[in-house]
Design a protein around this motif. Sequence first.
Motif, PDB file in Angstrom:
ATOM      1  N   GLY A  31     -40.819   1.124 -70.777  1.00  0.00           N
ATOM      2  CA  GLY A  31     -42.177   0.921 -70.302  1.00  0.00           C
ATOM      3  C   GLY A  31     -42.454  -0.484 -69.800  1.00  0.00           C
ATOM      4  O   GLY A  31     -43.509  -0.736 -69.229  1.00  0.00           O
ATOM      5  N   LEU A  32     -41.529  -1.426 -70.020  1.00  0.00           N
ATOM      6  CA  LEU A  32     -41.712  -2.765 -69.474  1.00  0.00           C
ATOM      7  C   LEU A  32     -41.420  -2.730 -67.969  1.00  0.00           C
ATOM      8  O   LEU A  32     -40.576  -1.971 -67.506  1.00  0.00           O
ATOM      9  CB  LEU A  32     -40.781  -3.778 -70.141  1.00  0.00           C
ATOM     10  CG  LEU A  32     -40.999  -4.053 -71.628  1.00  0.00           C
ATOM     11  CD1 LEU A  32     -40.003  -5.101 -72.120  1.00  0.00           C
ATOM     12  CD2 LEU A  32     -42.417  -4.486 -71.909  1.00  0.00           C
ATOM     13  N   THR A  33     -42.099  -3.571 -67.245  1.00  0.00           N
ATOM     14  CA  THR A  33     -41.863  -3.670 -65.812  1.00  0.00           C
ATOM     15  C   THR A  33     -40.589  -4.483 -65.572  1.00  0.00           C
ATOM     16  O   THR A  33     -40.149  -5.248 -66.464  1.00  0.00           O
ATOM     17  CB  THR A  33     -43.031  -4.382 -65.109  1.00  0.00           C
ATOM     18  OG1 THR A  33     -43.067  -5.747 -65.548  1.00  0.00           O
ATOM     19  CG2 THR A  33     -44.365  -3.694 -65.393  1.00  0.00           C
ATOM     20  N   PRO A  34     -39.996  -4.369 -64.392  1.00  0.00           N
ATOM     21  CA  PRO A  34     -38.836  -5.219 -64.090  1.00  0.00           C
ATOM     22  C   PRO A  34     -39.152  -6.705 -64.245  1.00  0.00           C
ATOM     23  O   PRO A  34     -38.316  -7.465 -64.733  1.00  0.00           O
ATOM     24  CB  PRO A  34     -38.506  -4.857 -62.630  1.00  0.00           C
ATOM     25  CG  PRO A  34     -38.954  -3.429 -62.510  1.00  0.00           C
ATOM     26  CD  PRO A  34     -40.220  -3.355 -63.345  1.00  0.00           C
ATOM     27  N   GLN A  35     -40.340  -7.110 -63.867  1.00  0.00           N
ATOM     28  CA  GLN A  35     -40.734  -8.521 -64.014  1.00  0.00           C
ATOM     29  C   GLN A  35     -40.732  -8.919 -65.493  1.00  0.00           C
ATOM     30  O   GLN A  35     -40.250  -9.988 -65.852  1.00  0.00           O
ATOM     31  CB  GLN A  35     -42.110  -8.760 -63.403  1.00  0.00           C
ATOM     32  CG  GLN A  35     -42.581 -10.193 -63.574  1.00  0.00           C
ATOM     33  CD  GLN A  35     -44.028 -10.412 -63.164  1.00  0.00           C
ATOM     34  OE1 GLN A  35     -44.815  -9.479 -63.093  1.00  0.00           O
ATOM     35  NE2 GLN A  35     -44.367 -11.669 -62.911  1.00  0.00           N
ATOM     36  N   GLN A  36     -41.271  -8.078 -66.357  1.00  0.00           N
ATOM     37  CA  GLN A  36     -41.308  -8.384 -67.790  1.00  0.00           C
ATOM     38  C   GLN A  36     -39.905  -8.402 -68.390  1.00  0.00           C
ATOM     39  O   GLN A  36     -39.639  -9.148 -69.325  1.00  0.00           O
ATOM     40  CB  GLN A  36     -42.181  -7.373 -68.524  1.00  0.00           C
ATOM     41  CG  GLN A  36     -43.645  -7.492 -68.171  1.00  0.00           C
ATOM     42  CD  GLN A  36     -44.445  -6.307 -68.658  1.00  0.00           C
ATOM     43  OE1 GLN A  36     -43.945  -5.179 -68.728  1.00  0.00           O
ATOM     44  NE2 GLN A  36     -45.702  -6.567 -68.988  1.00  0.00           N
ATOM     45  N   MET A  37     -39.022  -7.601 -67.850  1.00  0.00           N
ATOM     46  CA  MET A  37     -37.656  -7.528 -68.382  1.00  0.00           C
ATOM     47  C   MET A  37     -36.773  -8.673 -67.901  1.00  0.00           C
ATOM     48  O   MET A  37     -35.742  -8.957 -68.518  1.00  0.00           O
ATOM     49  CB  MET A  37     -37.029  -6.186 -68.039  1.00  0.00           C
ATOM     50  CG  MET A  37     -37.700  -5.058 -68.806  1.00  0.00           C
ATOM     51  SD  MET A  37     -36.906  -3.485 -68.575  1.00  0.00           S
ATOM     52  CE  MET A  37     -35.373  -3.711 -69.456  1.00  0.00           C
ATOM     53  N   GLY A  42     -38.148 -15.046 -72.535  1.00  0.00           N
ATOM     54  CA  GLY A  42     -38.435 -13.676 -72.938  1.00  0.00           C
ATOM     55  C   GLY A  42     -38.358 -13.602 -74.453  1.00  0.00           C
ATOM     56  O   GLY A  42     -39.011 -14.386 -75.145  1.00  0.00           O
ATOM     57  N   PRO A  43     -37.512 -12.728 -74.961  1.00  0.00           N
ATOM     58  CA  PRO A  43     -37.383 -12.613 -76.422  1.00  0.00           C
ATOM     59  C   PRO A  43     -36.844 -13.889 -77.074  1.00  0.00           C
ATOM     60  O   PRO A  43     -37.109 -14.147 -78.234  1.00  0.00           O
ATOM     61  CB  PRO A  43     -36.407 -11.462 -76.623  1.00  0.00           C
ATOM     62  CG  PRO A  43     -36.314 -10.770 -75.324  1.00  0.00           C
ATOM     63  CD  PRO A  43     -36.733 -11.723 -74.261  1.00  0.00           C
ATOM     64  N   VAL A  49     -35.266 -10.107 -71.418  1.00  0.00           N
ATOM     65  CA  VAL A  49     -34.847  -8.830 -72.003  1.00  0.00           C
ATOM     66  C   VAL A  49     -33.531  -8.404 -71.354  1.00  0.00           C
ATOM     67  O   VAL A  49     -32.610  -7.949 -72.033  1.00  0.00           O
ATOM     68  CB  VAL A  49     -35.938  -7.752 -71.828  1.00  0.00           C
ATOM     69  CG1 VAL A  49     -35.443  -6.395 -72.307  1.00  0.00           C
ATOM     70  CG2 VAL A  49     -37.218  -8.149 -72.546  1.00  0.00           C
ATOM     71  N   LYS A  50     -33.434  -8.574 -70.048  1.00  0.00           N
ATOM     72  CA  LYS A  50     -32.196  -8.228 -69.334  1.00  0.00           C
ATOM     73  C   LYS A  50     -31.016  -9.006 -69.891  1.00  0.00           C
ATOM     74  O   LYS A  50     -29.929  -8.462 -70.081  1.00  0.00           O
ATOM     75  CB  LYS A  50     -32.366  -8.492 -67.841  1.00  0.00           C
ATOM     76  CG  LYS A  50     -31.225  -8.007 -66.961  1.00  0.00           C
ATOM     77  CD  LYS A  50     -30.218  -9.023 -66.522  1.00  0.00           C
ATOM     78  CE  LYS A  50     -30.730 -10.354 -66.099  1.00  0.00           C
ATOM     79  NZ  LYS A  50     -29.624 -11.284 -65.770  1.00  0.00           N
ATOM     80  N   ASP A  51     -31.205 -10.288 -70.186  1.00  0.00           N
ATOM     81  CA  ASP A  51     -30.138 -11.106 -70.757  1.00  0.00           C
ATOM     82  C   ASP A  51     -29.725 -10.584 -72.131  1.00  0.00           C
ATOM     83  O   ASP A  51     -28.535 -10.561 -72.468  1.00  0.00           O
ATOM     84  CB  ASP A  51     -30.572 -12.567 -70.869  1.00  0.00           C
ATOM     85  CG  ASP A  51     -30.897 -13.191 -69.526  1.00  0.00           C
ATOM     86  OD1 ASP A  51     -30.229 -12.872 -68.520  1.00  0.00           O
ATOM     87  OD2 ASP A  51     -31.855 -14.003 -69.483  1.00  0.00           O
ATOM     88  N   LEU A  52     -30.698 -10.163 -72.915  1.00  0.00           N
ATOM     89  CA  LEU A  52     -30.411  -9.588 -74.230  1.00  0.00           C
ATOM     90  C   LEU A  52     -29.615  -8.294 -74.088  1.00  0.00           C
ATOM     91  O   LEU A  52     -28.659  -8.052 -74.828  1.00  0.00           O
ATOM     92  CB  LEU A  52     -31.715  -9.343 -75.000  1.00  0.00           C
ATOM     93  CG  LEU A  52     -31.576  -8.677 -76.362  1.00  0.00           C
ATOM     94  CD1 LEU A  52     -30.725  -9.510 -77.305  1.00  0.00           C
ATOM     95  CD2 LEU A  52     -32.951  -8.444 -76.961  1.00  0.00           C
ATOM     96  N   ILE A  53     -29.997  -7.463 -73.125  1.00  0.00           N
ATOM     97  CA  ILE A  53     -29.276  -6.209 -72.875  1.00  0.00           C
ATOM     98  C   ILE A  53     -27.824  -6.514 -72.493  1.00  0.00           C
ATOM     99  O   ILE A  53     -26.886  -5.879 -73.000  1.00  0.00           O
ATOM    100  CB  ILE A  53     -29.986  -5.387 -71.782  1.00  0.00           C
ATOM    101  CG1 ILE A  53     -31.338  -4.901 -72.284  1.00  0.00           C
ATOM    102  CG2 ILE A  53     -29.116  -4.218 -71.322  1.00  0.00           C
ATOM    103  CD1 ILE A  53     -32.257  -4.362 -71.201  1.00  0.00           C
TER     104      ILE A  53
END
Length: 172
Positions: A31-37, A42-43, A49-53
Amino acid sequence: MSEDWITYMTADDLLERARTERAELAALWQGLTPQQMTRRPGPQPDWSVKDLIAHITWWEQSATNWVSRALSGELLTRTETPDELNARIFADNRDLPLATALDYFAASWRPLEDLLLRLSDEELNDAELCNIREMPLLYFLVGNTFAHYADHVEELRAYVESLLSPQNEGGR
């Protein structure tokens, strides 16, 4: 690792816990937007979030590779500290597109799951069977599955909650 030292676990319990807690971690970014991810900070201060993934994915892929090699008799020793590895993982994946990171995350589970399905309870809990980066097999697999997810879930949850807070409505 946020888990207490686990000295025995059935292979089925390890697999189920890894499946469940991985799904719970992934649900946090749904549900997060690409911008938020992809927003930094971030986290974590430097990670999105993408880096965490990408970080989780790298460790899952490496765990699968290292366990397979160790079970074949190869001695795997540490050449980089975890902090050095994490810095390299971040640098290597910093510019990775979000869609690619998500695809890699989705693809990294099946080989790890297949590996876990092949292990017997005896193999998993045999501290002498193989040594991976100076850890017995059980501890290494716990540390690269559910305990690793737990290491990141609170920071990810706090980031997602901060995006949903009333003072941050413009961030969605």
